[in-house]
Design an enzyme around this catalytic site. Structure first.
Site, PDB file in Angstrom:
ATOM      1  CG  HIS A   1      -2.158  -0.836   0.996  1.00  0.00           C
ATOM      2  ND1 HIS A   1      -2.170  -2.168   1.302  1.00  0.00           N
ATOM      3  CD2 HIS A   1      -3.373  -0.558   0.477  1.00  0.00           C
ATOM      4  CE1 HIS A   1      -3.357  -2.672   0.984  1.00  0.00           C
ATOM      5  NE2 HIS A   1      -4.103  -1.717   0.471  1.00  0.00           N
ATOM      6  N   GLY A   2       2.015   1.201   0.559  1.00  0.00           N
ATOM      7  CA  GLY A   2       2.819   2.416   0.532  1.00  0.00           C
ATOM      8  C   GLY A   2       4.112   2.259   1.285  1.00  0.00           C
TER       9      GLY A   2
END
Lengths: 482, 302
Positions: A326-327
Site C-alpha cells: 500500500h505504501g
C-alpha cells in the site's frame, strides 16, 4: 483522467460509441480501440509513464512466449525471475527507493554514524502497483502452466492497459481477463444497463460518501492534538467510510465501465463492513489483491498447512507484504501487522472460514448476535485504519492515546457543524441501502429489479440529484497513490 | 445498442432540459459585474472618473461622493492585469473620461490573478488572464464557474443593485479583527505573494507604463491611489517592500508627470472607519472619497 471528471464524462461516451459502431471490423479492431483509448486515458496524467507500461508489456509478452518454447525447467525459472525482477524492480524503484534510502540513513544514525545520501525526486507513476501485479500474474500462471501464452500482442497490450481497471484495479488475473480479449464482444443490453447502474452507485460512493467524509477526516486527523477523544473517534469512523467509499466506488465504476464494453471483471468489494469476523472481512475487502497474495504468496509459502509456527509466519508474511504494497511508510506495515494479529487467533482456532455466506441471508434483519459480531469487527477495522491514515507512527499513537482519554465521552465539537450532520445522515442512508442490497454484486444490483420502471427511474434521479447536491470537494482517489 | 443509447438519452433528457434552464438563469443573472459591463458598454458613456483596483478601492471609494461622474469597477482580488485590460477594452466608449484612479497597494505589482475568479473576467468582460485559452466555465458557468451551491443561491435572491458600480459591502467594523496579530497575518500573506511573484514586478511596471501612455494619448489622466490602512497594518508592512513600491510609483509619476493620492501614511485614524486592518468600511469610504474628490477637483482646476 479521473472517473468523476468532465474529461471522463466526455471520453467514455466517445470511446463507447466508436467501439461498438466499429465493432463490425472484428476483435482485433475492438482491441485496438481499447489500447488507444487506454493509452489516452493513462497519458492524460503523464504521457511519459506510458513508456513504463509499454516496457512492462513487452517484457512480459516476450517472457510468456519464450517460456512456452522452453522445455528446460531451470531456463523457464530464469525467465520467470526476469519477469519478477523487471516488474518488482520498476515498482521498487518508483515506489520504495526513498523509503529505503531514508531508513538506511536512520539506521546509520542509530548506530552513531552519519551518512549523507539525498533522497530522490521520484514521481510515483499512477497505478504502477496494479498493472505490475497484473502482468506478474500472467508470467507466473504461464510458468505454472495454468495459462497458454498469447501470441496476440494487441490483446496483451489491451489486457495490461485496459483503462477501466488500469490505475486502481481490480487487479485482474490473466486467466480471467485475457481470454475475454480473444473473442469478439457483442453488445448485451442487460449487461450494459447493469454496468450503468454500477457506475452510478460507484459515483454515489465516491462523490457523496468518500469526498464528504474525506473533508471531515482530514480536518480531524490534521488537528488531532487539539480535539477531544470523541471527535477523534468520529474522525476514525469518517476515514473508515472515506476509504471504503473511495476505493469500492472506484471499483464499481471500473467494473461498470468494463461491462459497457462487454467485459466481466471480478468483484473487488463484497460489503466488507458487514463482516462477522476479520477473516470474513478479508474475504470481502479488496478481493482482487487479497486473492492475488493468497495465490502467489501465501499458498506457495505453504498456506495454512504445516506447523503452527509456519502458519503464523505465513500469515504475518502476507499481511506485512500487503501493508507494504500500500505504501512506503511504516504506518502501512504496522496496519498489515495489526490485521495479522487480528486474523491469527481465528486461523489457529480453525475458525477462519465459518462465515462464508452473506450475513442474515434471506432475512431483512440480523440477529443480535450478528449485530454484535458486525460491530466488533467494524470496530477492529476502524482502529486499524487509524494507522493507515496517520502521517507516521507517532501521529497514530498520539491519535489513539487522545482518543482513549476521558474526553472520549464528551460531546464532539465537530457535530455542531451542518456538514458533519449531513455527512452522517448520508452515511446512514448509504448503510441502509448497502444492507438491503448486500446479496448482490453491488448494493443496487438486484435491489431494484422488482420495482416498476417509474419508481426505478425516480430512484436513479434521486441518486443523481444526491450526487449533484451533496457532492463533496473533489478528491483524487486514495488508491491512486498505491 | 441503439435501444441502449436511446434509453440513455431519454433518461438524461429531462435532466438536461432542467439543467439547461438552470444554466440559462445563471448566465442571465444580473450581478454587480454584469451591471458594470452594461455601464461600460454604453456608447458615449458619461463616466468621467473610473476607479480601478482590488477590494481596497472596491470597498473604499464611494462614487456618490464625487462631483464628477465617477464609476467604480474595482473588485475583490482584481489584479492590475484585469484593471488595465478592462479599461483598454472599453476606452472607445468612455468618451467623457478624464481620470483613471489606479489603485496601488502593497501587493499590486506582484498579484497576478485569482484562478477561482478568472471565469468572471472571461464570461462577463471576455478577457482572459494572459490570453489563456479554453476554460471549463465556457461549457457551464454553474458547474465550473460559480459552482452549484452559489448558482443555486443566485436563483433564490434578488440581484444586488450597485450604484455606479459600487455596493459598499461592509457597514460595520470587525473589532475582533483589528488586532496586531491579524495585521501581521495579512501582511505575511502579501509578503509570501511578493516573494513568489517577484519576477512579475517588471512585467507590471512595463504594462502600467504602456497603459499610461495610451491613456495620456487620449487626454485621460491616470492618478495613482493608495488608501489608508489601520495603524497595525501599516506598522506590519515590510519597510523594504513598501519603499520599493513607493520608489516604483514615484518613478512612474516623475516620468509621466502624474499624481499619487497616497493616504497610507495617514495616522491616528479611528477604528470606526475600518472594516478590518486593510479595508475601509462605508463610513471610511465616504470620508476618503470626499478627500479624493477634493484632490481631484484641485487637480482639475490646476
Amino acid at each position: 483522467m479521473l472517473f468523476n471528471s468532465l474529461d471522463f464524462a466526455l471520453f467514455l461516451p466517445l470511446v463507447f460509441t466508436l467501439y461498438w459502431t466499429l465493432s463490425r471490423f472484428g476483435t482485433r479492431f475492438q482491441n485496438s480501440i481499447i489500447v488507444v483509448a487506454s493509452y489516452v486515458f493513462y497519458g492524460w496524467w503523464d504521457w511519459r509513464f506510458l513508456t513504463l507500461i509499454l516496457f512492462s508489456t513487452v517484457v512480459d509478452y516476450s517472457v510468456g512466449i519464450l517460456m512456452s518454447k522452453e522445455t528446460k525447467e531451470s531456463r523457464r525459472k530464469g525467465l520467470l525471475w526476469l519477469s519478477i525482477l523487471v516488474n518488482l524492480g520498476l515498482l521498487g524503484f518508483f515506489k520504495y527507493s526513498n523509503f529505503f534510502i531514508e531508513n538506511f540513513i536512520s539506521a546509520f544514525t542509530v548506530f552513531g554514524s552519519s551518512i549523507s545520501i539525498s533522497s530522490l525526486n521520484i514521481i510515483l507513476p499512477v497505478g504502477i502497483s496494479f498493472y505490475t501485479f497484473q502482468t506478474l500474474s500472467y508470467s507466473i500462471d504461464i510458468y505454472r502452466k495454468k495459462l497458454e501464452p498469447t501470441k496476440d500482442f494487441v490483446s496483451f497490450c489491451a489486457f495490461v492497459s485496459f483503462f477501466p481497471q488500469l490505475v486502481a484495479g481490480p487487479i485482474e488475473r490473466a486467466t480471467n481477463l485475457l481470454p475475454q480479449f480473444y473473442h469478439k464482444r457483442t453488445f448485451n443490453y442487460e449487461s450494459a444497463v447493469n454496468g450503468m447502474r454500477q457506475i452510478l452507485w460507484g459515483l454515489v460512493k465516491k462523490m457523496v460518501i468518500a469526498d464528504n467524509a474525506a473533508v471531515l477526516a482530514n480536518e480531524i486527523f490534521n488537528n488531532s492534538e487539539s480535539l477531544p477523544g470523541s471527535a477523534l473517534a468520529l474522525g476514525a469512523i469518517f476515514f473508515t467510510f472515506q476509504i471504503y467509499g473511495d476505493f469500492s466506488g472506484y471499483s464499481d465504476i471500473a467494473i461498470g465501465t468494463a461491462r459497457l464494453f462487454g467485459f466481466n471483471l471480478m468483484q473487488n468489494f463484497a460489503f466488507p463492513y458487514f463482516s462477522r469476523d476479520i477473516s470474513e472481512f478479508w474475504r470481502r475487502w479488496h478481493i482482487s489483491l487479497s486473492t492475488w497474495f493468497r495465490d502467489y504468496v501465501y499458498i506457495p509459502l505453504g498456506g495454512s498447512r504445516g506447523s503452527s509456527i509456519q502458519n503464523v509466519r505465513n500469515v504475518f508474511a502476507i499481511f506485512l507484504i500487503s501493508g507494504f504494497w500500500h505504501g512506503a511508510n511504516w504506518t502501512f506495515i504496522f496496519w498489515g501487522g495489526l490485521n495479522a494479529l487480528y486474523f491469527l487467533p481465528l486461523l489457529l482456532a480453525k475458525r477462519n472460514r465459518i462465515h462464508t455466506n452473506h450475513v442474515a441471508e434471506g432475512r431483512i434483519f440480523a440477529t443480535f448476535k450478528e449485530i454484535g459480531q458486525i460491530v466488533f469487527t467494524f470496530s477492529l477495522s476502524v482502529f486499524a485504519w487509524i494507522f493507515f491514515r496517520a502521517e507516521n507512527l507517532t501521529h497514530a499513537f498520539d491519535f489513539i492515546s487522545g482518543m482513549f482519554s476521558p474526553s472520549l465521552f464528551s460531546f464532539p465539537p465537530i457535530l455542531d457543524k451542518n456538514d458533519t450532520l449531513i455527512c452522517l445522515i448520508s452515511i446512514g442512508v448509504f448503510i441502509i441501502i448497502e444492507w438491503l442490497g448486500r446479496e448482490g454484486q453491488f448494493a443496487i444490483d438486484n435491489l431494484l429489479n422488482k420495482w416498476p420502471r417509474v419508481l426505478r427511474y425516480a430512484f436513479y434521479y434521486a441518486l443523481i440529484i444526491g450526487i449533484i447536491m451533496l457532492a463533496g470537494e473533489e478528491q483524487e482517489f486514495i488508491y491512486f497513490q498505491f | 445498442m441503439r435501444k441502449f443509447i436511446l434509453n440513455c438519452l431519454l433518461f438524461i433528457l429531462p435532466g438536461m432540459i432542467l439543467f439547461g434552464w438552470f444554466e440559462m438563469r445563471v448566465r442571465q443573472f444580473k450581478n454587480v459585474t454584469s451591471q458594470r459591463v452594461e455601464a461600460l458598454s454604453e456608447p458615449a458613456s458619461p463616466i468621467e472618473v473610473l476607479v480601478l483596483g482590488n477590494s481596497h478601492s472596491g470597498d473604499g471609494v464611494d462614487p456618490r461622493q464625487f462631483d464628477m461622474h465617477t464609476y467604480n469597477i474595482a473588485q475583490g482580488s482584481q489584479s492590475l492585469y484585469f484593471d488595465i485590460e478592462i479599461t483598454k477594452k472599453y476606452l472607445d466608449n468612455l468618451s467623457s473620461l478624464k481620470y483613471v484612479l489606479i489603485s496601488m497597494d502593497y501587493h499590486s505589482l506582484y498579484f497576478t490573478h485569482s484562478e477561482v475568479r478568472d471565469f468572471m473576467y472571461s464570461h462577463y468582460y471576455g478577457i482572459r488572464y494572459k490570453d489563456q485559452g479554453f476554460d471549463r466555465s465556457d461549457i457551464s458557468l454553474s458547474l465550473y464557474g460559480y459552482g452549484l451551491e452559489t448558482s443555486w443561491g443566485m436563483m433564490n435572491r434578488e440581484p444586488l443593485q450597485a450604484t455606479r458600480g459600487w455596493w459598499g459591502s461592509h457597514k460595520k467594523t470587525l473589532t475582533e479583527k483589528l488586532t496586531a496579530k491579524k495585521a501581521q497575518q495579512r501582511v505575511q500573506s502579501f509578503d509570501k505573494m511578493i516573494e513568489k511573484n517577484k519576477d512579475e514586478r517588471l512585467y507590471y511596471l512595463n504594462k502600467l507604463n504602456d497603459f499610461i501612455v495610451e491613456l495620456k494619448s487620449r487626454n485621460v489622466t491616470p492618478v495613482f491611489l493608495t488608501l489608508p490602512g489601520h495603524n497595525y497594518y501599516v506598522q506590519a508592512l515590510d519597510s523594504s517592500s513598501a519603499a520599493r513600491n513607493a520608489s516604483d510609483v514615484e518613478s512612474l509619476c516623475k516620468k509621466h508627470d502624474l499624481t499619487h493620492f497616497n493616504f497610507i501614511n495617514d495616522i491616528g485614524l479611528p477604528d470606526t472607519i475600518f472594516y478590518n486592518v486593510d479595508h475601509l468600511n462605508r463610513t471610511g469610504a465616504v470620508l476618503y472619497s470626499q478627500k479624493i474628490n477634493e484632490a481631484l477637483n484641485a487637480l482639475e482646476q490646476h
